[in-house]
Design a protein around this motif. Structure first.
Motif, mmCIF file in Angstrom:
data_model
loop_
_atom_site.group_PDB
_atom_site.id
_atom_site.type_symbol
_atom_site.label_atom_id
_atom_site.label_comp_id
_atom_site.label_asym_id
_atom_site.label_seq_id
_atom_site.Cartn_x
_atom_site.Cartn_y
_atom_site.Cartn_z
ATOM 1 N N GLY A 1 0.821 -1.199 0.000
ATOM 2 C CA GLY A 1 0.000 0.000 0.000
ATOM 3 C C GLY A 1 0.857 1.253 0.000
ATOM 4 O O GLY A 1 2.086 1.197 0.131
ATOM 5 N N GLY A 2 0.207 2.386 -0.147
ATOM 6 C CA GLY A 2 0.922 3.657 -0.142
ATOM 7 C C GLY A 2 0.051 4.785 -0.631
ATOM 8 O O GLY A 2 -1.174 4.634 -0.759
ATOM 9 N N PRO B 1 -9.700 8.500 -6.187
ATOM 10 C CA PRO B 1 -9.805 8.820 -4.753
ATOM 11 C C PRO B 1 -10.777 7.926 -3.988
ATOM 12 O O PRO B 1 -10.549 7.648 -2.797
ATOM 13 C CB PRO B 1 -10.275 10.275 -4.760
ATOM 14 N N GLU B 2 -11.825 7.447 -4.640
ATOM 15 C CA GLU B 2 -12.776 6.569 -3.945
ATOM 16 C C GLU B 2 -12.172 5.208 -3.642
ATOM 17 O O GLU B 2 -12.780 4.402 -2.921
ATOM 18 C CB GLU B 2 -14.067 6.403 -4.760
ATOM 19 N N GLY B 3 -10.997 4.946 -4.148
ATOM 20 C CA GLY B 3 -10.286 3.710 -3.852
ATOM 21 C C GLY B 3 -9.479 3.785 -2.562
ATOM 22 O O GLY B 3 -8.847 2.794 -2.185
ATOM 23 N N THR B 4 -9.481 4.933 -1.906
ATOM 24 C CA THR B 4 -8.784 5.076 -0.631
ATOM 25 C C THR B 4 -9.444 4.194 0.420
ATOM 26 O O THR B 4 -10.642 4.325 0.698
ATOM 27 C CB THR B 4 -8.817 6.542 -0.173
ATOM 28 N N ALA B 5 -8.658 3.289 0.992
ATOM 29 C CA ALA B 5 -9.198 2.323 1.943
ATOM 30 C C ALA B 5 -8.055 1.487 2.499
ATOM 31 O O ALA B 5 -6.934 1.526 1.993
ATOM 32 C CB ALA B 5 -10.229 1.417 1.264
ATOM 33 N N VAL B 6 -8.381 0.708 3.519
ATOM 34 C CA VAL B 6 -7.475 -0.343 3.989
ATOM 35 C C VAL B 6 -7.841 -1.612 3.232
ATOM 36 O O VAL B 6 -8.991 -2.042 3.253
ATOM 37 C CB VAL B 6 -7.609 -0.569 5.502
ATOM 38 N N GLY C 1 -4.059 -5.813 7.013
ATOM 39 C CA GLY C 1 -4.404 -4.797 6.027
ATOM 40 C C GLY C 1 -3.246 -3.880 5.677
ATOM 41 O O GLY C 1 -2.264 -3.763 6.413
ATOM 42 N N THR C 2 -3.383 -3.240 4.517
ATOM 43 C CA THR C 2 -2.413 -2.251 4.070
ATOM 44 C C THR C 2 -3.181 -1.036 3.552
ATOM 45 O O THR C 2 -4.170 -1.181 2.834
ATOM 46 C CB THR C 2 -1.481 -2.837 2.983
ATOM 47 N N GLN C 3 -2.734 0.151 3.921
ATOM 48 C CA GLN C 3 -3.447 1.381 3.586
ATOM 49 C C GLN C 3 -3.120 1.839 2.169
ATOM 50 O O GLN C 3 -1.955 1.949 1.785
ATOM 51 C CB GLN C 3 -3.077 2.493 4.561
#
Length: 119
Positions: free
Chosen positions: A7-8, A85-90, A112-114
């Motif tokens: 993630g990142g 942006p709507e893909g922002t999630a854990v 999980g990964t952010q």
């Protein structure tokens, strides 16, 4: 155990490759799935991959994401392309079962990964 990585922070339109490593067990016939949970929203399934190779994607993926495995490393990857942006999630992975067109999550989850997508 399951452990996610990859993630990142990316800009809209960018890509990330997530990895889910399983330790203490082999991939075998077990299915793996990726889920995501955005702040204030319920967890939702993103993609699933059966041990036999059958894949399943959520409608919102729209051919942007791809799930695949590396059996030699007991790892399942999720390639995220054209992130918005709507893909922002854990993003978390799960070990379960996929049959008759449905994924049945098991009790084993990774932490999980952010993933954060800026506009």
């Amino acid at each position: 155990q399951l452990a996610e990585s990859g993630g990142g922070l990316v800009q809209a339109g960018g890509s990330l490759k997530l990895s889910c490593v399983a330790t203490g067990s082999t991939f075998g016939n077990n299915a793996r799935a990726w889920y995501r949970q955005a702040p204030g929203k319920p967890r939702e399934q993103v993609a699933a991959l059966a041990g036999g190779g059958v894949r399943q994607y959520a409608d919102f993926v729209k051919d942007r994401f791809s799930i695949f495995r590396d059996c030699a490393r007991n790892t399942v990857h999720l390639q995220l392309n054209n992130l918005q942006p709507e893909g922002t999630a854990v993003y978390s992975c799960n070990a379960g079962n996929l049959y008759s067109g449905a994924y049945y999550p098991g009790e084993l989850w990774g932490p999980g990964t952010q993933v954060t997508v800026s506009s």
